[in-house]
Design an enzyme around this catalytic site. Structure first.
Site, PDB file in Angstrom:
ATOM      1  CG  ASN A   9       2.957   3.030  -5.862  1.00 45.65           C
ATOM      2  OD1 ASN A   9       4.171   3.199  -5.976  1.00 45.65           O
ATOM      3  ND2 ASN A   9       2.416   1.902  -5.406  1.00 45.65           N
ATOM      4  CE  LYS A  11       2.078  -0.327  -8.220  1.00 40.66           C
ATOM      5  NZ  LYS A  11       1.234  -1.498  -8.339  1.00 40.66           N
ATOM      6  CG  HIS A  94       2.014  -1.332  -2.385  1.00 43.48           C
ATOM      7  ND1 HIS A  94       2.060  -2.475  -3.156  1.00 43.48           N
ATOM      8  CD2 HIS A  94       1.236  -0.449  -3.059  1.00 43.48           C
ATOM      9  CE1 HIS A  94       1.343  -2.277  -4.252  1.00 43.48           C
ATOM     10  NE2 HIS A  94       0.836  -1.056  -4.210  1.00 43.48           N
ATOM     11  CD  GLU A  96       3.091  -3.896  -6.412  1.00 42.36           C
ATOM     12  OE1 GLU A  96       3.903  -2.957  -6.332  1.00 42.36           O
ATOM     13  OE2 GLU A  96       2.096  -3.886  -7.180  1.00 42.36           O
ATOM     14  CD  GLU A 164      -3.114   0.289  -3.341  1.00 38.84           C
ATOM     15  OE1 GLU A 164      -3.218   1.118  -4.258  1.00 38.84           O
ATOM     16  OE2 GLU A 164      -2.074  -0.331  -3.100  1.00 38.84           O
ATOM     17  N   GLY A 170      -2.826  -3.817 -10.565  1.00 38.59           N
ATOM     18  CA  GLY A 170      -2.084  -4.131 -11.789  1.00 38.59           C
ATOM     19  C   GLY A 170      -2.749  -5.190 -12.659  1.00 38.59           C
ATOM     20  CB  SER A 210      -7.167  -1.790 -12.044  1.00 36.42           C
ATOM     21  OG  SER A 210      -6.254  -2.883 -12.068  1.00 36.42           O
TER      22      SER A 210
HETATM   23  P1  PGA Z   1      -2.405  -0.143 -10.207  1.00 39.01           P
HETATM   24  O1  PGA Z   1      -1.572  -0.088  -8.823  1.00 39.01           O
HETATM   25  O2  PGA Z   1      -3.145   1.164 -10.302  1.00 39.01           O
HETATM   26  O3  PGA Z   1      -1.371  -0.317 -11.274  1.00 39.01           O
HETATM   27  O4  PGA Z   1      -3.340  -1.290 -10.103  1.00 39.01           O
HETATM   28  C1  PGA Z   1      -2.107   0.508  -7.683  1.00 39.01           C
HETATM   29  C2  PGA Z   1      -1.142   0.376  -6.546  1.00 39.01           C
HETATM   30  O5  PGA Z   1      -0.518  -0.684  -6.425  1.00 39.01           O
HETATM   31  O6  PGA Z   1      -0.956   1.305  -5.730  1.00 39.01           O
END
Ligand code: PGA
Length: 253
Positions: A9, A11, A94, A96, A164, A170, A210
């Site tokens: 992903n 983003k 997601h 976010e 997640e 993140g 992460s």
């Molecule tokens: P990250 O993001 O690996 O940077 O923690 C994962 C995600 O949001 O899909």
């Protein structure tokens, strides 16, 4: 037998030319790894270019979001029909999007329906926030998210779930393999209750939050985990390749 998946992903990262460079950097090596489904999810504006670049390889393409209407006066939105021409997968719900764009369970549900109708395979994200985790409400929250996202949907077929935990995204603070495995087991039981035992056994459930080359193996050794949704680490070709390779070595068949 569930086919493993590692999805990147990206983003809101990479311009079109940067996206093309990143795929060029890993295309051949990624294509050669077998036993794992490899998916990249660049920003909308790069989908067409990446589609052309991966044609004839085993790399697959996904979008990061969609709008639930097929077409019309929705300035700035991207419809399921537009995506279906370009890619196979779409990330939906997601955290976010839930956090910064106020996506509710109801909206997520509409998006899942719209994606399925257009023939796209949703990668549905669920996960609890830190406070909810600390209050021991993970099971309740994840179950609620799952049920509302899938409310009224007959067996959704080939969709994928990504667990997640919001506190792990993140932050560099991943869940432990054991924690992720437990919650993913719970999600699987929920799917069995909703759609029957076979559906529960067949559905692919990824861990996200992460994931790096350094900790990927811990997740892939868990029985319930079928792969990963990778954010930050998917923007570095070496790191992403290493995660895919490790997955193939540990769980590939
Ligand atoms: P990250 O993001 O690996 O940077 O923690 C994962 C995600 O949001 O899909």
């Amino acid at each position: 037998m569930r086919v493993l998946m590692i999805a990147g992903n990206w983003k809101m990262n990479t311009t079109v030319s940067e996206a093309v460079s990143l795929v060029n950097e890993m295309r051949q090596a990624l294509d050669e790894i077998t036993g794992v489904e490899k998916v990249v999810c660049p920003p909308f504006i790069s989908l067409a270019a990446i589609r052309d670049l991966i044609k004839g390889t085993s790399i697959k393409l996904g979008a990061q979001n969609l709008y639930f209407e097929e077409k019309g006066a929705y300035t700035g939105e991207v419809s399921p029909l537009m995506l279906a021409e370009l890619c196979e997968f779409v990330i939906i719900g997601h955290s976010e999007r839930r956090q910064y764009f106020s996506e509710t369970g109801k909206v997520v549900n509409k998006k899942v329906r719209a994606a399925l109708k257009a023939g796209l395979k949703p990668i549905l994200c669920v996960g609890e926030k830190l406070e909810e985790n600390e209050l021991g409400r993970t099971i309740e929250l994840v179950t609620e998210q799952l049920r509302s996202s899938l409310a009224g949907i007959d067996y959704p077929g080939s969709f994928i779930i990504a667990y997640e935990p919001v506190w792990a995204i993140g932050t560099g603070k991943a869940a432990t393999g054991k924690q992720a495995n437990e919650t993913i087991g719970l999600i699987r039981r929920n799917i069995s209750e909703l759609y029957g035992k076979e559906a529960g056994e067949d559905i692919r459930i990824l861990y996200g939050g992460s994931v790096t080359a350094a900790n990927a193996a811990e997740f892939m050794h868990q029985s319930e985990i079928d792969g990963a949704l990778v954010g930050g680490a998917s923007l570095k070709a070496d790191e992403f390749l290493s995660i895919v390779r490790q997955t193939a070595e540990i769980k590939g068949h």
